[in-house]
Scaffold this motif. Structure first.
Motif, mmCIF file in Angstrom:
data_model
loop_
_atom_site.group_PDB
_atom_site.id
_atom_site.type_symbol
_atom_site.label_atom_id
_atom_site.label_comp_id
_atom_site.label_asym_id
_atom_site.label_seq_id
_atom_site.Cartn_x
_atom_site.Cartn_y
_atom_site.Cartn_z
ATOM 1 N N ASP A 134 -10.022 4.046 -3.153
ATOM 2 C CA ASP A 134 -10.425 4.234 -4.257
ATOM 3 C C ASP A 134 -11.401 2.984 -4.306
ATOM 4 N N ILE A 135 -12.560 3.204 -4.661
ATOM 5 C CA ILE A 135 -13.846 2.195 -4.463
ATOM 6 C C ILE A 135 -14.311 1.873 -5.807
ATOM 7 N N LYS A 136 -14.381 0.651 -6.299
ATOM 8 C CA LYS A 136 -14.928 0.068 -7.312
ATOM 9 C C LYS A 136 -16.024 -0.728 -7.292
ATOM 10 N N ILE A 137 -17.060 -0.619 -7.711
ATOM 11 C CA ILE A 137 -18.441 -1.230 -7.551
ATOM 12 C C ILE A 137 -18.875 -1.824 -8.872
ATOM 13 N N VAL A 167 -7.744 -8.902 0.788
ATOM 14 C CA VAL A 167 -8.070 -8.764 1.955
ATOM 15 C C VAL A 167 -9.626 -9.079 1.984
ATOM 16 N N VAL A 168 -10.215 -10.377 2.172
ATOM 17 C CA VAL A 168 -11.675 -10.429 1.972
ATOM 18 C C VAL A 168 -12.488 -10.288 3.036
ATOM 19 N N PHE A 169 -13.371 -9.327 2.917
ATOM 20 C CA PHE A 169 -14.593 -9.398 3.980
ATOM 21 C C PHE A 169 -15.739 -10.611 3.582
ATOM 22 N N THR A 170 -15.702 -11.510 4.390
ATOM 23 C CA THR A 170 -16.440 -12.602 3.872
ATOM 24 C C THR A 170 -16.837 -13.411 5.175
ATOM 25 N N GLY A 171 -17.584 -14.702 4.863
ATOM 26 C CA GLY A 171 -17.944 -15.442 5.996
ATOM 27 C C GLY A 171 -16.654 -16.008 6.719
ATOM 28 N N ASN A 227 -8.075 -7.616 -9.991
ATOM 29 C CA ASN A 227 -6.752 -7.547 -9.702
ATOM 30 C C ASN A 227 -6.301 -6.601 -9.024
ATOM 31 N N LYS A 228 -6.581 -5.411 -9.196
ATOM 32 C CA LYS A 228 -5.948 -4.183 -8.513
ATOM 33 C C LYS A 228 -6.309 -3.836 -7.256
ATOM 34 N N ALA A 229 -7.336 -4.455 -6.849
ATOM 35 C CA ALA A 229 -8.014 -4.271 -5.290
ATOM 36 C C ALA A 229 -7.087 -4.913 -4.451
ATOM 37 N N HIS A 230 -7.033 -4.113 -3.040
ATOM 38 C CA HIS A 230 -6.343 -4.512 -2.020
ATOM 39 C C HIS A 230 -7.342 -5.354 -0.992
ATOM 40 N N ILE A 231 -8.738 -4.567 -0.834
ATOM 41 C CA ILE A 231 -9.827 -5.193 -0.305
ATOM 42 C C ILE A 231 -10.712 -5.780 -1.180
ATOM 43 N N VAL A 238 0.789 -1.177 0.001
ATOM 44 C CA VAL A 238 0.178 -0.022 0.004
ATOM 45 C C VAL A 238 0.898 1.347 0.123
ATOM 46 N N ASN A 239 0.738 1.880 -1.140
ATOM 47 C CA ASN A 239 1.707 3.170 -1.394
ATOM 48 C C ASN A 239 1.105 4.341 -1.363
ATOM 49 N N ASN A 240 -0.294 4.344 -1.970
ATOM 50 C CA ASN A 240 -1.030 5.486 -1.680
ATOM 51 C C ASN A 240 -2.622 4.938 -1.471
ATOM 52 N N LYS A 241 -3.507 5.363 -2.280
ATOM 53 C CA LYS A 241 -4.784 4.781 -1.706
ATOM 54 C C LYS A 241 -5.221 3.461 -1.479
ATOM 55 N N ILE A 242 -6.039 3.058 -0.719
ATOM 56 C CA ILE A 242 -6.393 1.666 -0.692
ATOM 57 C C ILE A 242 -7.496 1.447 -1.548
#
Length: 380
Positions: free
Chosen positions: A259-262, A303-307, A276-280, A220-224
């Motif tokens: 930086d949020i992508k949906i 890093v995955v938010f999941t069960g 592929n570019k996501a951190h979370i 992580v160098n800039n935005k997450i």
């Protein structure tokens, strides 16, 4: 040995096939590819009349005559190739509705498979009679039916799950269970409802082909970068609205840090490429264990938010927030976890490494394929 895998909804059977081939076996997958996801299959059964004007015609015919023309079409396609579906050493059904037909036709088609192959196993992967019965009895703290119980959605909205509790699907369940050699669960959510079942053979984790999924250590160098990929057909039962609301809060509070992508309803290959570019990666809320999308993201080092509930932690002897983040049906909790990671980017890097190591240890496609083989052989 010759192995037939029936149905494909998540790439589970494709990864299992790759593992089995690596071990020297011949494997055939039959299925529809699961609509827009378009998973690879060797024998393709095309689901017709599910879009546009033909869908309305299909509904009219069903209301008038109680005939499902999609199931009739699948039956005809099946009958044209059923000579190819014989003399396999092992057959595995992805779930209790693996051919996606209505129950009476499903039973007719499966009769051919049971009568013409040596042994058949049932995988509890996705909604089925026992898992839905368990959730309807509210034995889980939360589940895919929680939005239904809370009246956030109606019966029609989640009928694709509730149907398994109806008499026709119960009859289909009884037919499959009485004819199969055993039942295998793919994760904790399906393992728990089966614990006392006489034909339950245990939990075999989802196979992940780590050779096809490149691990990219996070720096992580800039935005997450945070990614949410939505399948609108399952967004309510997976708790996606909790993620959407949490992301709105995060965007307002930390616009300079994230930086949020949906995205919505992307085919599998496009979906994989975009994150592929996501951190979370935000996967799902109403689960105790990870589904296939979460596991593949973890294999890439996301890093995955999941069960990732206590039952899952205990099963694999893990500590909380070290491999994946347990996403509860609580917006504030999700926001709190996201902010913890935003403020501690080193944690993101550490969890990334742990996630990949976990997949390699517990979900390696070749060792999982061997686990399946050992289970099938022991119970044939």
């Amino acid at each position: 040995m010759r192995i037939l895998l029936v149905g494909e909804y998540s790439r589970l059977h494709n990864s299992l096939k790759e593992g089995l081939i690596s071990l020297g076996h011949e494997v055939v997958i039959i299925g529809s590819g699961d609509a827009f996801k378009n998973y690879p299959v060797d024998i393709h059964l095309k689901e017709q009349y599910n879009n546009g004007l033909s869908w309305y015609i299909k509904r009219f015919i069903y209301k008038l005559l109680k005939i499902d023309i999609t199931s009739i079409s699948l039956k005809n396609q099946f009958n044209n190739i059923k000579h190819k579906l014989i003399n396999f050493d092992y057959v595995q059904l992805i779930n209790e509705n693996s051919l996606n037909t209505i129950p009476n036709i499903e039973q007719e088609l499966l009769t051919h498979i049971f009568e013409n192959n040596k042994t058949v196993y049932l995988l509890s992967c996705g909604a089925d009679y026992l898992s839905i019965k368990h959730t309807l009895n509210k034995k889980f703290r939360y589940s895919i039916l929680t939005p239904f119980f809370n009246k956030d959605i109606n019966k029609k909205d989640i009928w694709h799950s509730l149907k398994f509790a109806t008499k026709p699907y119960k009859k289909l369940h009884n037919f499959i269970v009485s004819n199969c050699n055993g039942i295998i669960a793919s994760d904790i959510d399906y393992h728990i409802p089966l614990l006392k079942h006489s034909k339950y053979l245990g939990l075999i984790p989802n196979p992940i082909n780590i050779e096809k999924i490149k691990f990219s250590p996070i720096k992580v160098n800039n935005k997450i970068n945070i990614f949410l990929g939505i399948n609108t057909l399952t967004q309510i039962k997976k708790g996606i609205p909790f993620f959407e609301e949490a992301l709105n809060i995060i965007q307002k509070k930390h616009p300079e840090k994230v930086d949020i992508k949906i995205t919505k309803n992307l085919p599998y290959n496009e979906y994989i490429n975009i994150y592929n570019k996501a951190h979370i990666v935000l996967d799902q809320v109403y689960a105790y264990d990870q589904g296939y999308n979460a596991l593949e993201a973890m294999a890439k080092g996301k890093v995955v938010f999941t069960g990732a509930e206590k039952e899952w932690l205990d099963h694999y002897d893990l500590k909380e927030d070290t491999v994946a983040i347990n996403a509860l049906p609580d917006v504030n909790q999700i926001v709190k976890k996201l902010e913890w990671l935003i403020q501690n980017p080193k944690k993101i890097e550490n969890i990334s490494i742990n996630a990949r190591a976990f997949i390699e240890k517990e979900h390696h496609y070749i060792s999982i394929a061997q686990w399946y083989l050992d289970t099938w052989k022991k119970n044939d």
